[in-house]
Design a protein around this motif. Structure first.
Motif: not given
Length: 481
Positions: A158-169, A171-184
């Motif tokens: 919840l912390g990862v997706i809340s912060l990253q989705n608040r300002s989607v522009f 970050g970089d590719g590493g943020d996308n990986v963290i976003h996915l792995m946090s759900m897995y």
């Protein structure tokens, strides 16, 4: 002279019950006629495909695979996100808070279109933002230490997706990986080893075994293993944490928080975030209740389902890493700069990606080195998914990729991207290497803190960690954890 009377044939005594019709064949009356032996059906022979499916199902449901690899993934991603949040602490309001150039109204419009989720959209006040940011920091630290990993993995997500989705522009590719792995990670048993949950479970088992071997009645020994809840305690901390989180979710639900729906705008089609979060909350309670009060088949079924979810999520993580490298490699092949071997030259001469200008200039001025790094990067990324079935070659390419990410962190100034990718690569690390590292770290801990190690009932070197191919409970039977 009288005519002779005809002679009667001698009478044969026949039983009175012979009333068979005369048209019955004669052989039917033959006494004790031998009958043909009935053929016994041959035993069923499983086909090769059926045996393979059975072995695959047993492997997928028999144990939670790769406990050390999932522990490294948990530690790697939580540490990466925690370090990022701490480094950006002075700039948090500008990046994700009320002072962000990407206003709350713009974020709501974007998230309403792409059906993403963020708790920061529930309020535009600074107090709510600070609570969410601190929650993200605390959840990352707790997941790093392995404290209540089941609950902390949900809060971490919840912390990862809340912060990253608040300002989607941002970050970089590493943020996308963290976003996915946090759900897995929510679906994995990532606290089996190298966690406070595992240590708590080991101490509980050691105390139960000591009590059973210390002369308590055989009934007491049976109670520890056989009766509902025997030897596990009430877990007051877990109960309180579970109740507080349920109360917070109920308040958010009743106040009509933004994007908190039941069947829309969720992570899956026709499944909203309300259904997901309440389902996870109820699943924690069900797991605790079954482990404590329902021995036998209910416990076995639930444990099998959790192992299946863990192994399925682990497979998805492995496939995700392979897709990242394969797509990156094939896209590079299509680029003209990668084809002529000069692609690495350009980022080394950008001030934004040159934390060490002298070193970047030294490497960038060597044409042979630039060409080798460019072609080597493409070859390794394209070839890696095809080397997974060759252990030695896979380990060699894995070392090369980790060194490549370390060089990116050092030369191009992208440490968090590199840490995220190294954490993702860790899913392919060999178990023997991880257990060797664990033994070395445990030996160092024994030499530095001999008294603490002697007093801890963990069972010898290595902290009493279970072997890599055994069944694990995932951190004890607690309500939240």
């Amino acid at each position: 002279m009288t005519s002779p009377t005809p002679q009667q044939p001698p009478s044969t005594s026949q039983p009175s019950h012979t009333t068979e019709p005369t048209d019955v064949p004669q052989q039917a009356h033959a006494p004790h006629a031998p009958q043909a032996p009935t053929a016994t059906p041959a035993p069923y022979q499983e086909t090769r495909v059926e045996r393979a499916i059975g072995r695959l199902f047993g492997r997928a449901t028999g144990r939670a695979l790769a406990p050390y690899q999932t522990a490294v993934i948990r530690i790697g991603f939580s540490a990466t996100w925690l370090l990022f949040l701490l480094r950006e602490w002075p700039h948090r309001l500008t990046l994700y808070g009320p002072d962000s150039p990407w206003s709350l109204d713009m974020a709501r419009r974007l998230l309403g279109a792409n059906h993403a989720f963020s708790m920061l959209l529930w309020s535009d006040g600074r107090g709510w933002f600070e609570c969410v940011y601190l929650m993200a920091v605390a959840a990352s630290a707790a997941l790093l230490l392995g404290w209540r990993t089941r609950t902390m993995s949900v809060l971490f997500m919840l912390g990862v997706i809340s912060l990253q989705n608040r300002s989607v522009f941002i970050g970089d590719g590493g943020d996308n990986v963290i976003h996915l792995m946090s759900m897995y990670l929510v679906l994995t048993r990532c606290g089996q080893v190298w966690s406070l949950d595992a240590r708590r479970a080991r101490r509980a088992r050691a105390a139960a075994e000591a009590a059973a071997a210390g002369g308590e009645a055989s009934e007491g020994a049976g109670t520890v293993e056989g009766t509902p809840g025997g030897g596990r305690g009430r877990d007051l901390t877990g109960i309180v944490l579970w109740a507080v989180l349920g109360l917070a979710l109920a308040v958010a639900q009743l106040t009509g928080s933004y994007a908190l729906l039941w069947f829309d705008n969720g992570p899956f089609p026709h499944i909203g975030w309300s259904l997901v979060l309440w389902g996870l909350w109820a699943a924690h309670a069900l797991w605790w209740a079954v482990q404590r009060y329902a021995p036998g088949e209910p416990r076995t079924v639930l444990d099998t389902l959790t192992k299946l979810a863990h192994n399925g999520a682990l497979l998805v993580i492995m496939v995700e890493v392979c897709l990242v490298y394969s797509t990156a490699g094939w896209y590079k092949i299509q680029g003209s700069r990668w084809q002529d071997g000069t692609a690495v030259y350009y980022p080394m001469h950008l001030d934004y990606f040159s934390p060490w200008p002298a070193l970047s200039q030294l490497l960038g001025s060597n044409g042979l080195m630039v060409m080798l790094i460019t072609y080597g990067t493409v070859i390794v990324q394209v070839a890696f998914p095809f080397t997974l079935f060759n252990r030695r070659l896979k380990n060699v390419l894995l070392v090369i990729m980790i060194c490549e990410h370390l060089s990116i962190a050092f030369l191009l100034g992208l440490p968090f991207f590199s840490l995220a990718m190294i954490a993702a690569d860790a899913v392919f690390l060999p178990t023997n290497f991880l257990t060797w590292v664990s033994a070395r770290v445990s030996g160092l801990h024994e030499r530095l803190f001999p008294r603490a190690v002697a007093a801890a009932p963990d069972g010898g070197p290595g902290g009493g960690e279970p072997p890599a191919r055994t069944d694990h409970g995932g951190g004890g039977h607690t309500l939240v954890g």
